[in-house]
Design a protein around this motif. Structure first.
Motif, PDB file in Angstrom:
ATOM      1  N   THR A   1       5.555  14.907  11.215  1.00 46.11           N
ATOM      2  CA  THR A   1       6.205  13.610  10.880  1.00 46.11           C
ATOM      3  C   THR A   1       5.465  13.320   9.986  1.00 46.11           C
ATOM      4  O   THR A   1       6.048  11.781   9.287  1.00 46.11           O
ATOM      5  CB  THR A   1       5.875  13.216  11.859  1.00 46.11           C
TER       6      THR A   1
ATOM      7  N   SER B   1       7.009  10.678   6.609  1.00 46.79           N
ATOM      8  CA  SER B   1       6.892   9.549   6.815  1.00 46.79           C
ATOM      9  C   SER B   1       6.007   9.402   5.040  1.00 46.79           C
ATOM     10  O   SER B   1       6.763   8.288   4.468  1.00 46.79           O
ATOM     11  CB  SER B   1       5.888   9.177   7.783  1.00 46.79           C
TER      12      SER B   1
ATOM     13  N   PHE C   1       9.690   7.407  12.058  1.00 37.57           N
ATOM     14  CA  PHE C   1       8.767   7.375  13.852  1.00 37.57           C
ATOM     15  C   PHE C   1       9.621   7.205  15.088  1.00 37.57           C
ATOM     16  O   PHE C   1       9.554   7.871  15.499  1.00 37.57           O
ATOM     17  CB  PHE C   1       7.131   6.219  14.368  1.00 37.57           C
TER      18      PHE C   1
ATOM     19  N   ALA D   1      13.006   9.245  14.989  1.00 36.06           N
ATOM     20  CA  ALA D   1      12.657  11.111  15.027  1.00 36.06           C
ATOM     21  C   ALA D   1      12.166  11.357  16.855  1.00 36.06           C
ATOM     22  O   ALA D   1      13.292  12.324  16.841  1.00 36.06           O
ATOM     23  CB  ALA D   1      11.404  11.784  14.651  1.00 36.06           C
TER      24      ALA D   1
ATOM     25  N   SER E   1       6.921   6.100  21.997  1.00 37.29           N
ATOM     26  CA  SER E   1       6.302   5.600  20.926  1.00 37.29           C
ATOM     27  C   SER E   1       5.855   4.874  20.446  1.00 37.29           C
ATOM     28  O   SER E   1       5.323   4.592  19.675  1.00 37.29           O
ATOM     29  CB  SER E   1       7.617   6.122  19.785  1.00 37.29           C
TER      30      SER E   1
ATOM     31  N   GLU F   1      14.485  18.931  14.372  1.00 36.44           N
ATOM     32  CA  GLU F   1      13.569  17.563  15.221  1.00 36.44           C
ATOM     33  C   GLU F   1      12.857  18.854  15.125  1.00 36.44           C
ATOM     34  O   GLU F   1      11.419  19.130  16.054  1.00 36.44           O
ATOM     35  CB  GLU F   1      14.242  17.522  15.904  1.00 36.44           C
TER      36      GLU F   1
ATOM     37  N   VAL G   1       9.861  15.771  14.716  1.00 36.75           N
ATOM     38  CA  VAL G   1       8.833  16.146  13.213  1.00 36.75           C
ATOM     39  C   VAL G   1      10.548  16.428  13.292  1.00 36.75           C
ATOM     40  O   VAL G   1      11.260  17.676  13.171  1.00 36.75           O
ATOM     41  CB  VAL G   1       8.632  16.689  13.862  1.00 36.75           C
TER      42      VAL G   1
END
Length: 739
Positions: free
Chosen positions: A290, A294, A602, A605, A628, A706, A735
């Motif tokens: 992740t 990002s 974030f 995902a 999250s 993912e 992720v």
């Protein structure tokens, strides 16, 4: 309430590369730590010199205003001036005259000095204030004068004692030095203020000092790496002084956020029963991916700045991308090593993340009223961004410094009391003798309706003259810009260069109009591709772009209201200049866009993970934000603290960036992520996941999945902890990984 125990084992699978990297850094943590300590030490010892080598003006060589300035500079043997204002006593008082003339004679003998001008020499009436109570002592230094020689002149002027008067030292050379010094001071101040505050917040988030200290340590090390990277770039390209604090604040904020994600995931793995080594490896395989994805989205946003020709944009892009890479590397290598040292001191969560809480309840309320919530959010963001439509771009000059700065005080005094010495709004450089330049001034310049007069036609070198043009109204307003365009349209048959602050602003705006769409297109296409590869949808990437534009508009609107209209200027400690520094909105767009996509990754995902598990759209949004929301909010709060700490500095441009980015992050993490995104996804329903058949096949082949192959997790039966309260299978943290 339904719950079930976590599985006692996972299917055997070859761990991914990031898992292998995490295991390596954990096993060889002493070497990894030693490497980053060395990076930090070099960053402090060598990277700190980047401030000395920075420059304060990096306009594009392609600008006509820059070319004209370069032509004059090539004919002028001077490096610049150091100027003293002697104020408070009548200029013609014998004691004042004797002190100033004696100082002028002494200054002329110093090495590196070309000439000294004072109010008592013939033909120097412009060096006297109209009220006769102040005068200017101007020292021109040779182009090959050293920094020490320039400082010696400034020091001798500062030590000048004039009976009944006080002396203030400024000039362009002093301004350059003060800008560098103030920038370095503000950068250090921002780091000193923000790091303790972020540590306090993370102690509250994690409930312990050990877990909270790791992101701070990682951030400090990455700042050292960032300084080294910028020092390297300064050896091959001009680095504007403003770039340094901007890149530092980005690196500091991202490093803290990425380390926060890694430590939070490590705690979850430990809470699930994993041993320390296994938890580090699984953290690297999940949260590490992740972080890497990002960082890629932020780098794409910053890469749009490479499209522009202005060195300041390219320097920010190069420094920014390198800082992002360093922040990612620190999270993927240093944090696993630190977890190897201190992981046993980090308390795992006592309970798994509940599926019911503040964020889930908020989403359900939003979903029941999706249309009005979406309309209200869009209306609020649009209204907040509307002031930017009236933004006025300008070259701030000495006003970037606080009013306590001596260089700023001298600049303001000259503008108010010595108007003949102040830079003209528009200056035309004429390649020709003074007679040709005077004829041009009479036949072309003076006839323009916006021109208030021609102040002077002066020789600037062999067959080179300058025409100083005064305009009606604001020196950088619409009238001045119109004069620039008209003088460039009619050059009177001569070779001319139209320069000055107004011309610089016009050149910048032309570049923005010519290259801005290409930069926007690059960022938009790159972002759409990345989000498509992550989600498999063409709808969600487009929605994400539109929502980011709304939050960016809000940030730019706030920037305009505060720094152009003067809202809260007293509270924030600055004097409004009536506009925004030319390049600041472009930098705000690039940085804020990247950070907004950071939080978009974030959230999407996590939602995509739940969708793949079989949840419908509404359930996936509810659980996704619930699981999250806490980490996104914590990361945003830390980022706001970092930006606010730098906004508390004295440099106006750094303050503008800090305020704009703090607003962008705060709005994005609250109004956009908690309200607008759930409302929009509820309205679109299953259409959120739509993609044409050809693109769906492309995603199935190249998409970023993912689910990752995790190292097996052996959990003793006694250590089993409650899983998600749903009969569906539980997937790992969202992720993106290459399929």
């Amino acid at each position: 309430m339904r719950s079930f125990a976590a599985p006692t084992s996972a299917p055997a699978a070859a761990p991914g590369r990031l898992a292998v990297l995490g295991r390596f850094c954990h096993r060889h943590r002493r070497w990894v730590l030693a490497f980053w300590v060395g990076v930090l030490a070099l960053g402090v010892l060598i990277g700190g010199r980047v401030f000395e080598g920075s420059v304060t003006n990096t306009s594009s060589d392609g600008y006509e205003s820059t070319k004209g300035t370069a032509v004059v500079a090539a004919a002028d043997p001077s490096a610049g001036t150091v100027t003293a204002v002697v104020d408070g006593a009548p200029v013609d008082t014998p004691a004042v005259r004797d002190a100033v003339t004696a100082a002028a004679q002494d200054l002329a003998k110093l090495p590196g000095v070309l000439s000294v001008s004072d109010a008592y020499q013939g033909g120097q009436q412009a060096l006297r204030a109209a009220d006769g109570s102040a005068s200017v002592l101007d020292v021109r230094l040779a182009a090959d004068s050293t920094a020490k020689q320039q400082q010696a002149v400034g020091q001798q002027l500062a030590n000048l004692k004039v009976p009944g008067a006080h002396v203030t030292v400024g000039g362009d050379l002093v301004l350059q030095h003060e800008v560098k010094a103030q920038t370095q001071s503000d950068t250090k101040f921002g780091e000193i203020v923000t790091l303790p505050l972020t540590l306090i917040v993370m102690v509250l988030v994690f409930g312990g000092l050990a877990a909270a200290s790791l992101p701070v340590i990682g951030a400090v090390a990455s700042v050292g790496g960032a300084l080294l990277a910028m020092f390297g770039f300064s050896q091959i390209m001009d680095i504007d002084t403003t770039v340094l604090p901007i890149a530092t604040v980005l690196g500091l904020g991202l490093s803290i956020d990425y380390a926060l994600l890694m430590v939070n995931r490590f705690r979850e793995e430990r809470g699930a029963g994993a041993g320390q080594a296994a938890a580090v490896e699984r953290t690297a395989a999940t949260a590490g991916r992740t972080v890497a994805f990002s960082g890629l989205t932020v780098a794409v946003a910053l890469s749009g700045l490479f499209v522009f020709t202005s060195p300041v944009f390219r320097a920010v892009a190069a420094a920014g991308v390198s800082v992002v890479v360093i922040a990612v590397l620190a999270a993927l290598t240093l944090v696993p090593a630190l977890l190897g040292f201190a992981g046993h001191r980090i308390k795992p969560p006592k309970h798994s993340e509940p599926d019911e809480g503040f964020f889930a309840r908020t989403v359900r309320r939003v979903q029941r009223r999706a249309v009005p919530v979406a309309l209200i959010c869009v209306a609020l963001l649009t209204a907040a961004g509307a002031p930017f439509l009236h933004a006025d771009m300008r070259s701030t000059g000495a006003a970037v410094l606080p009013t306590s700065s001596a260089g700023r005080q001298v600049s303001d005094t000259i503008a108010q009391r010595f108007p003949q010495l102040a830079p003209a709004p528009v200056t035309v450089v004429v390649q020709g003798d003074q007679q040709a330049a005077a004829h041009y001034a009479d036949t072309v310049v003076a006839k323009l309706p916006e021109v208030a007069g021609v102040r002077a036609v002066q020789p600037a070198g062999p067959d080179l003259s300058t025409v100083e043009v005064l305009v009606h109204g604001d020196p950088q307003g619409s009238a001045a810009k119109s004069v620039v365009d008209e003088l460039r349209a009619d050059r009177g048959g001569l070779t001319t260069y139209v320069t000055g602050d107004a011309a610089s602003v016009v050149d910048f705006q032309h570049e923005l109009l010519a290259r801005g769409p290409w930069a926007l297109g690059l960022v938009a296409v790159g972002t759409l591709v990345l989000l498509f590869l992550m989600t498999g949808s063409v709808v969600m990437p487009v929605k994400a772009l539109l929502m980011n534009v709304l939050s960016l508009g809000c940030s730019l609107g706030a920037l305009t209201m505060v720094f152009q209209f003067g809202w809260f200027s007293g509270l924030l400690g600055f004097t409004p200049t009536g506009g925004l520094e030319t390049f600041i909105p472009v930098l705000v767009f690039a940085f804020a866009f990247g950070l907004s996509m950071d939080y978009e990754v974030f959230l999407l995902a996590r939602i995509k993970e739940l969708r793949d598990q079989g949840y419908n759209c509404k359930e996936a949004v509810q659980l996704g934000l619930q699981r999250s929301g806490r980490i996104i909010t914590s990361a945003a709060l830390l980022m706001v603290i970092v930006f606010a700490g730098f906004a508390a500095g004295q440099m106006l441009m750094v303050k503008q960036m800090g305020i704009a980015l703090a607003v962008a992050v705060a709005v994005d993490a609250t109004l956009v992520r908690c309200l607008l995104v759930p409302a929009a996804m509820s309205l679109f329903g299953e259409f959120n996941w739509w993609a044409p058949a050809p693109l769906r096949r492309l995603y199935n082949r190249f998409g970023l999945r993912e689910h990752v192959a995790l190292p097996p997790l052996e959990v003793p039966a006694a250590a089993a902890v409650p899983g998600p309260r749903t009969p569906r299978a539980v997937a790992e943290e969202p992720v993106p990984t290459p399929s």
